[in-house]
Scaffold this motif. Structure first.
Motif, PDB file in Angstrom:
ATOM      1  N   PHE A 156     -67.408 -47.658   6.377  1.00 26.44           N
ATOM      2  CA  PHE A 156     -66.986 -47.325   7.735  1.00 26.44           C
ATOM      3  C   PHE A 156     -66.396 -48.569   8.399  1.00 26.44           C
ATOM      4  N   ARG A 157     -65.343 -48.351   9.194  1.00 24.14           N
ATOM      5  CA  ARG A 157     -64.776 -49.421  10.017  1.00 24.14           C
ATOM      6  C   ARG A 157     -64.489 -48.860  11.404  1.00 24.14           C
ATOM      7  N   GLY A 158     -64.827 -49.620  12.419  1.00 26.43           N
ATOM      8  CA  GLY A 158     -64.617 -49.148  13.783  1.00 26.43           C
ATOM      9  C   GLY A 158     -65.576 -48.044  14.172  1.00 26.43           C
ATOM     10  N   ARG A 159     -66.767 -48.030  13.553  1.00 28.22           N
ATOM     11  CA  ARG A 159     -67.765 -47.005  13.837  1.00 28.22           C
ATOM     12  C   ARG A 159     -69.102 -47.660  14.203  1.00 28.22           C
ATOM     13  N   VAL A 160     -69.894 -46.925  14.971  1.00 30.06           N
ATOM     14  CA  VAL A 160     -71.245 -47.356  15.330  1.00 30.06           C
ATOM     15  C   VAL A 160     -72.239 -46.635  14.427  1.00 30.06           C
ATOM     16  N   LEU A 161     -73.093 -47.399  13.752  1.00 26.84           N
ATOM     17  CA  LEU A 161     -74.118 -46.781  12.908  1.00 26.84           C
ATOM     18  C   LEU A 161     -75.208 -46.179  13.781  1.00 26.84           C
ATOM     19  N   GLN A 162     -75.668 -44.998  13.397  1.00 27.24           N
ATOM     20  CA  GLN A 162     -76.712 -44.302  14.157  1.00 27.24           C
ATOM     21  C   GLN A 162     -77.917 -44.070  13.257  1.00 27.24           C
ATOM     22  N   PHE A 163     -79.110 -44.405  13.778  1.00 23.36           N
ATOM     23  CA  PHE A 163     -80.349 -44.229  13.031  1.00 23.36           C
ATOM     24  C   PHE A 163     -81.349 -43.435  13.857  1.00 23.36           C
ATOM     25  N   SER A 164     -82.180 -42.662  13.183  1.00 27.13           N
ATOM     26  CA  SER A 164     -83.189 -41.852  13.856  1.00 27.13           C
ATOM     27  C   SER A 164     -84.225 -42.743  14.526  1.00 27.13           C
ATOM     28  N   SER A 165     -84.587 -42.415  15.750  1.00 27.54           N
ATOM     29  CA  SER A 165     -85.619 -43.182  16.456  1.00 27.54           C
ATOM     30  C   SER A 165     -87.014 -42.849  15.943  1.00 27.54           C
ATOM     31  N   GLU A 166     -87.131 -41.776  15.164  1.00 31.60           N
ATOM     32  CA  GLU A 166     -88.444 -41.361  14.660  1.00 31.60           C
ATOM     33  C   GLU A 166     -88.795 -42.035  13.339  1.00 31.60           C
ATOM     34  N   ASN A 167     -87.857 -42.027  12.375  1.00 37.01           N
ATOM     35  CA  ASN A 167     -88.182 -42.596  11.056  1.00 37.01           C
ATOM     36  C   ASN A 167     -87.141 -43.594  10.559  1.00 37.01           C
ATOM     37  N   ASN A 168     -86.210 -43.989  11.437  1.00 34.68           N
ATOM     38  CA  ASN A 168     -85.180 -45.000  11.127  1.00 34.68           C
ATOM     39  C   ASN A 168     -84.195 -44.571  10.043  1.00 34.68           C
ATOM     40  N   SER A 169     -84.144 -43.284   9.716  1.00 30.87           N
ATOM     41  CA  SER A 169     -83.196 -42.812   8.701  1.00 30.87           C
ATOM     42  C   SER A 169     -81.775 -42.797   9.275  1.00 30.87           C
ATOM     43  N   PHE A 170     -80.790 -42.944   8.391  1.00 25.09           N
ATOM     44  CA  PHE A 170     -79.393 -42.930   8.799  1.00 25.09           C
ATOM     45  C   PHE A 170     -78.977 -41.503   9.121  1.00 25.09           C
ATOM     46  N   ILE A 171     -78.377 -41.289  10.312  1.00 21.79           N
ATOM     47  CA  ILE A 171     -78.024 -39.933  10.738  1.00 21.79           C
ATOM     48  C   ILE A 171     -76.537 -39.762  11.021  1.00 21.79           C
ATOM     49  N   GLY A 172     -75.735 -40.815  10.833  1.00 19.48           N
ATOM     50  CA  GLY A 172     -74.291 -40.666  11.026  1.00 19.48           C
ATOM     51  C   GLY A 172     -73.691 -41.823  11.792  1.00 19.48           C
ATOM     52  N   THR A 173     -72.457 -41.650  12.230  1.00 19.23           N
ATOM     53  CA  THR A 173     -71.748 -42.687  12.977  1.00 19.23           C
ATOM     54  C   THR A 173     -71.051 -42.083  14.184  1.00 19.23           C
ATOM     55  N   SER A 174     -70.648 -42.925  15.091  1.00 21.95           N
ATOM     56  CA  SER A 174     -69.816 -42.532  16.228  1.00 21.95           C
ATOM     57  C   SER A 174     -68.739 -43.597  16.405  1.00 21.95           C
ATOM     58  N   PRO A 175     -67.604 -43.257  17.017  1.00 25.51           N
ATOM     59  CA  PRO A 175     -66.522 -44.246  17.147  1.00 25.51           C
ATOM     60  C   PRO A 175     -66.876 -45.362  18.132  1.00 25.51           C
ATOM     61  N   ILE A 176     -66.386 -46.567  17.864  1.00 24.65           N
ATOM     62  CA  ILE A 176     -66.495 -47.658  18.831  1.00 24.65           C
ATOM     63  C   ILE A 176     -65.494 -47.394  19.946  1.00 24.65           C
ATOM     64  N   GLU A 177     -65.978 -47.297  21.158  1.00 24.81           N
ATOM     65  CA  GLU A 177     -65.109 -47.019  22.301  1.00 24.81           C
ATOM     66  C   GLU A 177     -64.902 -48.307  23.097  1.00 24.81           C
ATOM     67  N   GLU A 186     -69.456 -57.997  26.542  1.00 27.96           N
ATOM     68  CA  GLU A 186     -70.029 -56.814  27.182  1.00 27.96           C
ATOM     69  C   GLU A 186     -69.587 -55.552  26.449  1.00 27.96           C
ATOM     70  N   ASN A 187     -68.327 -55.538  26.051  1.00 21.26           N
ATOM     71  CA  ASN A 187     -67.802 -54.423  25.258  1.00 21.26           C
ATOM     72  C   ASN A 187     -68.566 -54.269  23.957  1.00 21.26           C
ATOM     73  N   TRP A 188     -68.739 -55.389  23.270  1.00 26.29           N
ATOM     74  CA  TRP A 188     -69.408 -55.345  21.969  1.00 26.29           C
ATOM     75  C   TRP A 188     -70.832 -54.795  22.104  1.00 26.29           C
ATOM     76  N   LEU A 189     -71.529 -55.278  23.102  1.00 31.07           N
ATOM     77  CA  LEU A 189     -72.920 -54.868  23.290  1.00 31.07           C
ATOM     78  C   LEU A 189     -73.032 -53.391  23.641  1.00 31.07           C
ATOM     79  N   ASN A 190     -72.125 -52.910  24.475  1.00 27.31           N
ATOM     80  CA  ASN A 190     -72.233 -51.536  24.975  1.00 27.31           C
ATOM     81  C   ASN A 190     -71.539 -50.490  24.112  1.00 27.31           C
ATOM     82  N   SER A 191     -70.575 -50.924  23.286  1.00 32.21           N
ATOM     83  CA  SER A 191     -69.817 -49.922  22.542  1.00 32.21           C
ATOM     84  C   SER A 191     -70.028 -49.972  21.034  1.00 32.21           C
ATOM     85  N   ALA A 192     -70.498 -51.113  20.494  1.00 36.17           N
ATOM     86  CA  ALA A 192     -70.589 -51.259  19.039  1.00 36.17           C
ATOM     87  C   ALA A 192     -72.012 -51.154  18.504  1.00 36.17           C
ATOM     88  N   LEU A 193     -73.007 -51.064  19.400  1.00 33.89           N
ATOM     89  CA  LEU A 193     -74.396 -51.009  18.969  1.00 33.89           C
ATOM     90  C   LEU A 193     -75.078 -49.759  19.485  1.00 33.89           C
TER      91      LEU A 193
END
Length: 580
Positions: A156-177, A186-193
Motif C-alpha cells: 500500500f502507498r498513500g494509505r492509512v493502516l487500520q487495526f482492530s481496537s479489540e485484538n489488534n488484527s489488521f482490518i483494512g486501509t483508508s486513504p491519506i487525506e 499536523e497533516n501527518w499526525l491527523n491524516s496518516a495515522l
C-alpha cells in the motif's frame, strides 16, 4: 571649562558603551530585533500569518544573501562526527534553531495558512530539510508517501493502516487525506495515522536481521498480539525481509502465535541529500516519527522483553504523561564538562524564558517539571553533570500528545551539541523538557543481571555481564538490553590479542569465542549503590561488560530470582540462542 570637558568625556563614554552593548546584543542574540516589537501585520493579510511565517525565514537568516541555515545544510549536517564545542557559539546556534521551530509551531497553530501555501512549504523546507517536500508538492504524484508491505506481499502507498481496537488484527486501509493548506507535521499526525493505534516499531537494516529474528521469536513466545512494523530506508534487502517473515509466521500454534508483520519503507519521504545522514542511532527518529502507530513502543533489535509488551501501556507512568522511559547505567565518573553544562543550561534557560543570572532559575526548572523522576533527570544533568541517564532500547511515546518534540529532537541530534551525549538517548527527554511537555522515567534503577560470584563472604558478591536489565517494583525482569549471549559482539580475536588478562584466562581465541557465544545464566540482579560501589567497566566484550557489587546491609541490592522465575527466563534464553 575643565568641568565641561569631563562631562563631554563621560557623555562620549556613555554613548560608546551603549553602542558596544547593542553590537554585542545583536551579535549574540540576532533573533531579537527592535522591529519585531513594532512591526504591524500586513494589510493584505488580516490573520497576520504570512507575516508570521516570513519572520521565521527572516529571523533564521534563511532569506538573507550569503547566509545559510547553518548545520542544517547538507555539507555541514555531520552525524556522529565530533564538533569543536564553541561555548557561546553553540548556545547561539542551537537557541536560534529552537527559536525558529517554536515560532513556526506558534504560527501554524494560531493562524490559517490558506493565503500563502508556497510560503508555508518554503519555511518547512528550511526548518526540516530532510523531508522530500519536492515530491510532496507534486499533487498528481503518490511518490512521496511511504510504502507499507504486509507479510503476505500486499503493498500500500498513500494509505492509512487500520487495526482492530479489540485484538489488534489488521482490518483494512483508508486513504491519506492530506490538506495542502495545513502544516506538514499536523497533516501527518491527523491524516496518516489511525487514532489511538498501538504497535511495536523497530529500525532494521540488513546487518541487524539476525538479532531481529531472535527478538521476533521471543515476542511469539510471549504471545505478543501487537502488530510489528519494521522501518527502513530501502536498505533492508528482499531476502532479509523473507527471513524476518519466516521467523514471524512459520510453525504457528496456539502457544506460539504468528505475528502481524509489516515493513515500512520511508526512503521516498526523505530528501536525497540527507538520507545517508540518518544512520546508526539516528534511524530511530525515522522509525518513531513515520511509524504507522499513534502510540508506538520502540524496540532496539538487541532488546529482549520478558513480559507481554502490551502490559506496559497499563503502567501509571505512561498513562499520566504519554511517555515511558527507563534509566541507563549511572556512571558518577562519566561527566559532562563544565563548559558543556553551561551551554546546555543556557540553551534550556533561553528556551524556557529564564534569565541566565536568575538565582531562582533552577527552582523554576523544577517547578515546570512537576514530576519527581523528571526532576531527578534534570538535576543529574545540571547539578551532577551526568552524561548518561536514559536507556532508549525500549520506550513508549504518544505522538498525539508530544509529536512536535520529535523534529525538535532530530534538530538537537544533528546540532553542534550532538557530541555531548552518546547517540540518541538524552534527546528524547530533553526535547520534551525544553518544550514544557510532561515526561517521566520508570522509578526503578537500572540493574546488572547474570550469575552471582561470591567474594570474600556469602554476604558480598558481584555480577559481571554485558546486559543492562530493568526490573519492576518486585524484582521481576521487564526487559534487558544487549541480547542473551555472554557477548553479542564478534570481538573475541581482538580481545584475545589486545588484553593480556583475557589471554591468560582463555587458552585460545577459539575458547574465548565459545565463551562469548554461550548463553547467559539469569540467576539474579544487582541494583548498585553507585556512590559506594559504582558500575565498573571490564575489558571483556570490547569493554561492553560491566561489574556491579553488593554487600549485605552496606551497599547495593541483590535480588535472587525464584526457581519459577529462573525456569521462565531460561525458556527465553534458550529460544534466543537457537541457530538463526
Amino acid at each position: 571649562m575643565v568641568l565641561r570637558i569631563r562631562r563631554t568625556k563621560k557623555l562620549a563614554l556613555l554613548i560608546f558603551t551603549s553602542l558596544l552593548f547593542l553590537i554585542v546584543l545583536f551579535r549574540v542574540y540576532p533573533q531579537y530585533s527592535f522591529s519585531d516589537h513594532f512591526e504591524t501585520h500586513r494589510k493584505d493579510d488580516p490573520s497576520g500569518n504570512v507575516h508570521c511565517l516570513s519572520r521565521v525565514l527572516q529571523l533564521g537568516g534563511y532569506e538573507k544573501p550569503g547566509l545559510t541555515s547553518g548545520f542544517y545544510e547538507p555539507n555541514r549536517w555531520k552525524s556522529f562526527i565530533s564538533y569543536m564545542t564553541g561555548g557561546r557559539k553553540d548556545v547561539k546556534t542551537v537557541s536560534q534553531s529552537l527559536s525558529n521551530l517554536d515560532l513556526y509551531q506558534k504560527c501554524s497553530k494560531e493562524t490559517h495558512v490558506d493565503q500563502d501555501v508556497p510560503l508555508l512549504r518554503r519555511v518547512e523546507s528550511k526548518l526540516f530539510p530532510y523531508v522530500n517536500f519536492t515530491a510532496l508538492n507534486n499533487e498528481e504524484s503518490q511518490d512521496f508517501w511511504p510504502v507499507h508491505t504486509r507479510f503476505d506481499g500486499t503493498t500500500f502507498r498513500g494509505r492509512v493502516l487500520q487495526f482492530s481496537s479489540e485484538n489488534n488484527s489488521f482490518i483494512g486501509t483508508s486513504p491519506i487525506e492530506f490538506k495542502v493548506s495545513e502544516p506538514f507535521w499536523e497533516n501527518w499526525l491527523n491524516s496518516a495515522l489511525q487514532r489511538n493505534s498501538k504497535g511495536l516499531v523497530m529500525s532494521v537494516s540488513d546487518y541487524l536481521v539476525a538479532d531481529t529474528i531472535r527478538l521476533i521469536r521471543v515476542l511469539r513466545l510471549l504471545n505478543n498480539s501487537l502488530p510489528i512494523e519494521i522501518v527502513h530506508k530501502s536498505d533492508l534487502h528482499e531476502s532479509s525481509q523473507q527471513l524476518l517473515i519466516a521467523s514471524a509466521r512459520e510453525s504457528g500454534s496456539l502457544n506460539y502465535p504468528p505475528q502481524e508483520l509489516w515493513f515500512l519503507d520511508v526512503k521516498d519521504m526523505l530528501n536525497d541529500e540527507y538520507i545517508a545522514k540518518f544512520k546508526r542511532f539516528s534511524n530511530k527518529w525515522l522509525a518513531i516519527t513515520f511509524s504507522s502507530f499513534q502510540i508506538p513502543i520502540f524496540l532496539d533489535s538487541d532488546t529482549v522483553p520478558f513480559v507481554p509488551l502490551d502490559t506496559l501501556y497499563e503502567m501509571d507512568e505512561f498513562k499520566r504523561t504519554g511517555t515511558l522511559f527507563f534509566k541507563d547505567r549511572s556512571f558518577p565518573t562519566s561527566k559532562l564538562s563544565s563548559l558543556q553544562v553551561r551551554v546546555l543550561k543556557q540553551i534550556i534557560n533561553n528556551s524556557l524564558g529564564i534569565s541566565s543570572d536568575s538565582k531562582q532559575g533552577f527552582e523554576i526548572l523544577k517547578k515546570n517539571l512537576n514530576d519527581e523522576m523528571a526532576t531527578d533527570a534534570i538535576e543529574s544533568l545540571i547539578l551532577k553533570k551526568q552524561k548518561h541517564y536514559m536507556d532508549s532500547g525500549l520506550l513508549i511515546f504518544d505522538k498525539q500528545k508530544h509529536f512536535f518534540c520529535l523534529p525538535i529532537a532530530i534538530m538537537l541530534q544533528f546540532s553542534p551539541i550532538q557530541e555531548y551525549f552518546h547517540g540518541d538517548k538524552e534527546w528524547f527527554w530533553l526535547s520534551l523538557f525544553i518544550f514544557k511537555k510532561e515526561f517521566t522515567f520508570y522509578p526503578v534503577e537500572a540493574s546488572n543481571v547474570g550469575e552471582v560470584e561470591e567474594l570474600r563472604t556469602p554476604e558480598s558478591g558481584k555480577i559481571c555481564s554485558s546486559q543492562l536489565s530493568h526490573t519492576d517494583m518486585y524484582g521481576n525482569l521487564l526487559w534487558l538490553n544487549g541480547g542473551l549471549s555472554v557477548c553479542k559482539k564478534n570481538c573475541w580475536d581482538y580481545d584475545f590479542r589486545k588484553h593480556k588478562d583475557i589471554a591468560a584466562e582463555y587458552k585460545s581465541v577459539k575458547e574465548l569465542q565459545k565463551h562469548y557465544q554461550s548463553p547467559v545464566k539469569l540467576e539474579a540482579v544487582i541494583i548498585p549503590d553507585v556512590n559506594k560501589a559504582p558500575w565498573l567497566q571490564q575489558n571483556e566484550c570490547v569493554m561492553y561488560s560491566y561489574c556491579t557489587h553488593y554487600k549485605k546491609g552496606k551497599y547495593g541490592k541483590l535480588i535472587d530470582f525464584t526457581d519459577s522465575q529462573r525456569r521462565n527466563y531460561e525458556k527465553v534464553v534458550k529460544l534466543w540462542n537457537e541457530v538463526v
